[in-house]
Write an enzyme that holds these catalytic residues in place. Structure first.
Site, PDB file in Angstrom:
ATOM      1  N   TYR A 158      52.984  10.522  15.588  1.00 13.93           N
ATOM      2  CA  TYR A 158      52.551  12.342  15.268  1.00 13.93           C
ATOM      3  C   TYR A 158      50.766  12.263  15.586  1.00 13.93           C
ATOM      4  CZ  TYR A 158      53.085  17.069  15.404  1.00 13.93           C
ATOM      5  OH  TYR A 158      53.063  18.570  15.170  1.00 13.93           O
ATOM      6  N   ASP A 215      57.627  24.948  14.322  1.00 17.27           N
ATOM      7  CA  ASP A 215      59.629  24.665  13.421  1.00 17.27           C
ATOM      8  C   ASP A 215      59.864  26.478  12.821  1.00 17.27           C
ATOM      9  OD1 ASP A 215      59.104  22.294  15.263  1.00 17.27           O
ATOM     10  OD2 ASP A 215      58.992  21.454  13.008  1.00 17.27           O
ATOM     11  N   SER A 220      63.974  19.745  12.195  1.00 15.67           N
ATOM     12  CA  SER A 220      63.430  20.744  11.618  1.00 15.67           C
ATOM     13  C   SER A 220      64.407  20.891  10.457  1.00 15.67           C
ATOM     14  CB  SER A 220      63.129  21.629  12.041  1.00 15.67           C
ATOM     15  OG  SER A 220      61.982  22.217  11.884  1.00 15.67           O
ATOM     16  N   ASP A 228      52.811  22.321  20.715  1.00 16.62           N
ATOM     17  CA  ASP A 228      52.188  23.948  19.500  1.00 16.62           C
ATOM     18  C   ASP A 228      50.841  23.461  18.822  1.00 16.62           C
ATOM     19  OD1 ASP A 228      53.297  21.618  18.142  1.00 16.62           O
ATOM     20  OD2 ASP A 228      54.273  23.640  16.864  1.00 16.62           O
ATOM     21  N   GLU A 260      56.490  20.285  24.477  1.00 17.71           N
ATOM     22  CA  GLU A 260      56.477  19.706  23.331  1.00 17.71           C
ATOM     23  C   GLU A 260      55.104  19.242  23.536  1.00 17.71           C
ATOM     24  OE1 GLU A 260      58.931  19.254  20.822  1.00 17.71           O
ATOM     25  OE2 GLU A 260      60.513  18.739  21.930  1.00 17.71           O
ATOM     26  N   GLY A 274      65.252  14.110   8.315  1.00 24.24           N
ATOM     27  CA  GLY A 274      64.084  13.541   9.680  1.00 24.24           C
ATOM     28  C   GLY A 274      65.009  12.857  10.693  1.00 24.24           C
ATOM     29  N   SER A 289      62.537  20.172   7.610  1.00 20.78           N
ATOM     30  CA  SER A 289      61.849  21.025   6.745  1.00 20.78           C
ATOM     31  C   SER A 289      61.257  22.781   7.114  1.00 20.78           C
ATOM     32  CB  SER A 289      60.500  19.386   6.354  1.00 20.78           C
ATOM     33  OG  SER A 289      59.720  19.848   7.867  1.00 20.78           O
TER      34      SER A 289
HETATM   35  C1  GLA Z   1      56.617  18.654  14.939  1.00 18.33           C
HETATM   36  C2  GLA Z   1      56.326  19.668  14.383  1.00 18.33           C
HETATM   37  C3  GLA Z   1      56.221  20.721  15.560  1.00 18.33           C
HETATM   38  C4  GLA Z   1      55.851  20.207  16.773  1.00 18.33           C
HETATM   39  C5  GLA Z   1      57.220  19.390  17.805  1.00 18.33           C
HETATM   40  C6  GLA Z   1      56.347  18.463  18.929  1.00 18.33           C
HETATM   41  O1  GLA Z   1      58.271  18.981  15.176  1.00 18.33           O
HETATM   42  O2  GLA Z   1      56.725  19.705  13.845  1.00 18.33           O
HETATM   43  O3  GLA Z   1      55.061  21.031  15.611  1.00 18.33           O
HETATM   44  O4  GLA Z   1      54.051  19.997  17.381  1.00 18.33           O
HETATM   45  O5  GLA Z   1      56.605  18.130  16.850  1.00 18.33           O
HETATM   46  O6  GLA Z   1      56.762  19.412  19.634  1.00 18.33           O
END
Ligand code: GLA
Length: 383
Positions: free
Chosen positions: A217, A170, A124, A40, A37, A120, A126
């Site tokens: 984030y 994602d 994932s 990426d 987590e 949300g 989106s």
């Molecule tokens: C979101 C982002 C990913 C990743 C995660 C955290 O899902 O879209 O790219 O950074 O957060 O691991």
């Protein structure tokens, strides 16, 4: 109750909106991330799994762009060249713009979208939309893009066009996931290894939607960039934070101010943990994987500070009740917890977590299970 598939929902919305059958229907899955987590965008590995809830995009040929979704039911025209907002149609327009660069976009289309994914919830939704749209629209234009091409189109649509500062995890798993496997994706090299994973996972939704494009984030991304710049003063060759080894941590701790040192501690530990988790999974050692999930959550809680009390409660309770492990999955600051438990404990554990959560937070969490499933695919148009 049987759930209608997203493909069926999108097709029936297409029928009722356009009085026609779609030419192409494609679906892509949401994901849970087992480990890795916030690695990426730091050049580290991730270990996501494509889940059984999907988003479908149905498309038919047209000269203009008219879209509708089960989320708001409205039919509307979109101008794919106009400045993009943050609504779901912006993601679609972003995909069209990126497909054009490959000569793989139709001139127009009638499009419907349906999903069985919560929006949300850190699962994932989106990327499921952008990857499914990239597949459906490129097929409509007569092109067959490869899964890595679809992932790249979807990433560019979200990152460059809509302006979400996401990494590539994602879109990659939505495009490249495979049934019965988790995907070890090394983001620095693009290397992918599929690790067998057939166990059931439980998803416990905290009910608090995360806000990816804003807040925590983006702040964490800035902190990681700042930390990388400072680390380069003593390690000029460092390309990514994830290149630091656990042995470098004491030196890094001395040099970086708080909270940057804690953020880097998480990235370094999580990078090592993710590779160990892939090895545990390959060896079929779910108990070991579970311990690593809990350690990952702890690191998000204390060093990355991206968890919330609701998620901490679910993780603690699940482990007390005999789960192998549990962890807040996805960006954080809301979203869902993934729980891995021995088969004979699942039923009681799920009931007790739900009851405890309701007593503590005054509402029932949504809980459901999934196994690793396939990434994007063309669906036969359901009748
Ligand atoms: C979101 C982002 C990913 C990743 C995660 C955290 O899902 O879209 O790219 O950074 O957060 O691991």
């Amino acid at each position: 109750m049987t759930r209608l598939s997203s493909a069926r929902l999108a097709t029936s919305l297409f029928d009722s909106t356009f009085s026609a059958r779609p030419v192409v229907v494609a679906t892509a899955p949401g994901r849970v991330n087992l480990l890795g987590e916030h690695t990426d965008y730091n050049g580290g590995p991730v270990l996501p799994v494509a889940i059984e809830r999907r988003t479908a995009v149905a498309a038919g040929s047209a000269d203009d762009w008219i879209v509708a979704s089960t989320m708001d039911g409205k039919m509307r025209g979109i101008d794919v060249d106009a400045p993009l907002g943050k609504s779901w149609t912006a993601y679609l327009a972003g995909v069209v713009r990126e497909l054009r660069k490959l000569g793989a976009a139709p001139n127009g289309a009638h499009v419907t979208v349906a999903t069985t994914l919560p929006i949300g919830a850190g699962l994932s939704s989106s990327a499921a939309l952008t990857v499914a749209a990239a597949k459906a629209l490129s097929l409509l234009a007569g092109r067959r893009l490869t899964p890595p091409q679809l992932a790249e189109v979807a990433f560019r649509a979200e990152h460059d066009q809509v302006g979400v500062r996401c990494g590539r995890m994602d879109q990659t798993v939505a495009a490249q996931g495979e049934r019965g496997t988790a995907l070890l994706f090394e983001t620095a090299t693009g290397a992918i290894r599929r690790v067998p994973f057939t166990a059931r996972l439980w998803v416990v939704d905290t009910g608090l939607p995360h806000r990816l494009a804003a807040g925590g984030y983006n702040q964490r991304r800035r902190e990681c960039e700042e930390a990388l710049a400072l680390c380069r003063e003593w390690r000029p060759d460092l390309a990514f934070l994830a290149q630091l080894e656990p042995d470098d941590v004491p030196e890094m701790d001395r040099r970086l101010p708080s909270p940057l040192a804690a953020r880097v501690r998480h990235v370094v530990a999580e990078t090592a943990r993710t590779r160990i988790a892939a090895a545990a999974l390959a060896a079929g050692d779910l108990a070991r994987l579970g311990e690593l999930l809990v350690a990952g959550h702890q690191s998000l809680r204390t060093d990355f500070q991206s968890t919330i009390p609701e998620a901490d409660y679910i993780v603690e309770t699940a482990v007390e009740l005999g789960a192998y492990g549990a962890r807040l999955t996805g960006a954080g600051w809301g979203g869902a917890v993934v729980v891995l438990a021995p088969t004979d404990r699942e039923a009681r554990l799920v009931a007790e977590v739900a009851r405890g959560f309701r007593d503590r937070f005054g509402r029932a969490p949504e809980i459901w299970s999934t196994r690793a499933t396939s990434g994007v695919r063309r669906e036969s148009v359901p009748v």
